[in-house]
Write a protein that holds these residues in place. Structure first.
Motif, PDB file in Angstrom:
ATOM      1  N   LEU A   7      -5.609  -0.296  -7.685  1.00 55.06           N
ATOM      2  CA  LEU A   7      -5.172  -0.602  -9.041  1.00 55.06           C
ATOM      3  C   LEU A   7      -4.142   0.409  -9.527  1.00 55.06           C
ATOM      4  CD1 LEU A   7      -8.445  -1.672 -10.894  1.00 55.06           C
ATOM      5  CD2 LEU A   7      -6.379  -3.045 -10.665  1.00 55.06           C
ATOM      6  N   ARG A   8      -4.403   1.675  -9.248  1.00 53.07           N
ATOM      7  CA  ARG A   8      -3.484   2.722  -9.692  1.00 53.07           C
ATOM      8  C   ARG A   8      -2.123   2.571  -9.022  1.00 53.07           C
ATOM      9  NH1 ARG A   8      -1.672   7.851  -8.398  1.00 53.07           N
ATOM     10  NH2 ARG A   8      -1.343   9.217 -10.219  1.00 53.07           N
ATOM     11  N   GLU A   9      -2.112   2.347  -7.702  1.00 50.96           N
ATOM     12  CA  GLU A   9      -0.859   2.190  -6.984  1.00 50.96           C
ATOM     13  C   GLU A   9      -0.086   0.971  -7.495  1.00 50.96           C
ATOM     14  OE1 GLU A   9      -2.073   4.150  -2.645  1.00 50.96           O
ATOM     15  OE2 GLU A   9      -1.361   2.088  -2.789  1.00 50.96           O
ATOM     16  N   THR A  10      -0.806  -0.122  -7.704  1.00 48.22           N
ATOM     17  CA  THR A  10      -0.167  -1.342  -8.205  1.00 48.22           C
ATOM     18  C   THR A  10       0.436  -1.113  -9.577  1.00 48.22           C
ATOM     19  OG1 THR A  10      -1.754  -2.695  -6.971  1.00 48.22           O
ATOM     20  CG2 THR A  10      -0.542  -3.777  -8.750  1.00 48.22           C
ATOM     21  N   ARG A  11      -0.313  -0.435 -10.433  1.00 52.26           N
ATOM     22  CA  ARG A  11       0.159  -0.168 -11.800  1.00 52.26           C
ATOM     23  C   ARG A  11       1.401   0.732 -11.806  1.00 52.26           C
ATOM     24  NH1 ARG A  11      -0.462   4.036 -15.042  1.00 52.26           N
ATOM     25  NH2 ARG A  11      -2.097   5.025 -13.776  1.00 52.26           N
ATOM     26  N   LEU A  12       1.380   1.790 -11.017  1.00 54.26           N
ATOM     27  CA  LEU A  12       2.495   2.731 -11.002  1.00 54.26           C
ATOM     28  C   LEU A  12       3.770   2.084 -10.472  1.00 54.26           C
ATOM     29  CD1 LEU A  12       0.733   6.004  -9.790  1.00 54.26           C
ATOM     30  CD2 LEU A  12       1.502   5.439 -12.101  1.00 54.26           C
ATOM     31  N   VAL A  13       3.632   1.279  -9.429  1.00 53.52           N
ATOM     32  CA  VAL A  13       4.802   0.605  -8.874  1.00 53.52           C
ATOM     33  C   VAL A  13       5.382  -0.382  -9.885  1.00 53.52           C
ATOM     34  CG1 VAL A  13       5.599  -1.000  -7.102  1.00 53.52           C
ATOM     35  CG2 VAL A  13       4.118   0.902  -6.481  1.00 53.52           C
ATOM     36  N   ALA A  14       4.497  -1.013 -10.664  1.00 50.93           N
ATOM     37  CA  ALA A  14       4.946  -1.987 -11.664  1.00 50.93           C
ATOM     38  C   ALA A  14       5.465  -1.318 -12.929  1.00 50.93           C
ATOM     39  CB  ALA A  14       3.803  -2.928 -12.021  1.00 50.93           C
ATOM     40  N   GLY A  15       5.283   0.009 -13.037  1.00 51.31           N
ATOM     41  CA  GLY A  15       5.780   0.732 -14.201  1.00 51.31           C
ATOM     42  C   GLY A  15       4.981   0.491 -15.469  1.00 51.31           C
ATOM     43  N   LEU A  16       3.668   0.265 -15.323  1.00 47.58           N
ATOM     44  CA  LEU A  16       2.819  -0.025 -16.484  1.00 47.58           C
ATOM     45  C   LEU A  16       1.985   1.189 -16.865  1.00 47.58           C
ATOM     46  CD1 LEU A  16       1.446  -3.514 -15.389  1.00 47.58           C
ATOM     47  CD2 LEU A  16       3.288  -3.078 -17.011  1.00 47.58           C
TER      48      LEU A  16
END
Length: 292
Positions: A7-16
């Protein structure tokens, strides 16, 4: 890979931010603890979070697996898809047809290279473009099939609300009136909808799509009464729905012929580069001497 880390990796890549990623489905505090592995998150809530951020749950969960199945060699990653959706929405909000054309080339190139995006990417791009041009000539057969699949289904939920509303621009006035009425009835009959943030987002967006369509096609005020009443009754006054409420008020002012309020709400949306929703609405001038 553990859910919290993914979740953290997905969020950071998406810039959220964590608040944006939580999407109202859970509190930012709880979400933060999920990322850090302090709390677990149940599957239903996780799926709500993923859908609220336009993340395909199947592709997300596939990344928790070890070995060669972790990433599909035949598809763009979910992170790539998430980035593309955000680019499309950002460009559409600015009514930037040139940028949308460039994004279409990227999508087509990915297809040619054997690593296509999932079908909803083309769906979103083509229909967002159609809302700006008001021409259905460039809607592809795969997207037309997706539209038919959606409005022939009777299992209403986020996907139907969000993506069928987006498809209104490609439908007839009779179809739009029928499907919007059916959507409102379905939402109110299914009490579980009130517990689903993603469904609330989907139905709220559908009401906006209806009003944009109604203004383009010169519907009278009476034909929009059900939509205004539904929104007021069912969409909460949470901060996350502020922009949608501004759009609803803009269209109410348009149908009330209240030029002062139209000017006010239009300026708010323009300042946020959110002009996509201004369907056939005259763009206001920055110089106050040219205001409506």
């Amino acid at each position: 890979m553990k859910i919290g880390k993914l979740l953290r990796e997905t969020r950071l890549v998406a810039g959220l931010t964590q608040t944006e990623m939580a999407a109202g489905a859970i509190s930012e505090s709880f979400y933060s603890k999920v990322e850090r592995g302090v709390h677990n998150i149940d599957a239903d809530t996780l799926v709500e979070v993923l859908k609220a951020n336009h993340i395909n749950p199947v592709q997300f969960f596939s990344r928790t697996l070890d070995g060669p199945m972790q990433e599909s060699p035949h598809k763009k990653s979910i992170l790539d898809a998430g980035f593309m959706v955000k680019k499309i929405v950002r460009s559409a909000n600015k009514r930037d047809l040139e940028k949308l054309g460039q994004l279409k080339k990227e999508i087509d190139q990915a297809e040619e290279q054997g690593k296509p995006y999932y079908i909803w990417i083309s769906y979103v791009l083509e229909l967002m473009t159609t809302w700006i041009t008001h021409s259905t000539d460039d809607i592809s057969e795969p997207v037309k099939k997706k539209i038919k699949h959606l409005y022939k289904g009777d299992n209403w939920g986020f996907i139907n609300y969000e993506y069928l509303g987006m498809a209104f621009i490609a439908l007839t006035p009779e179809q739009v009136l029928n499907f919007s009425h059916t959507a409102y009835q379905s939402y109110e009959k299914n009490s579980e909808n009130t517990l689903s943030y993603t469904n609330i987002v989907g139905i709220a967006d559908l009401t906006i799509d209806f009003l944009m369509y109604a203004y383009i096609h010169n519907f009278n005020k009476e034909l929009c009464a059900e939509t205004f009443a539904f929104f007021d009754k069912n969409i909460s006054y949470e901060a996350s729905f502020y922009q949608r409420r501004v759009i609803i008020r803009l269209y109410k002012a348009l149908f009330d012929n209240d030029t002062e309020k139209v000017d006010f709400y239009t300026r708010l949306l323009e300042e946020d580069n959110f002009t996509f929703c201004l369907q056939n609405v005259p763009i206001t001038k920055k110089d106050s001497s040219h205001a409506h």
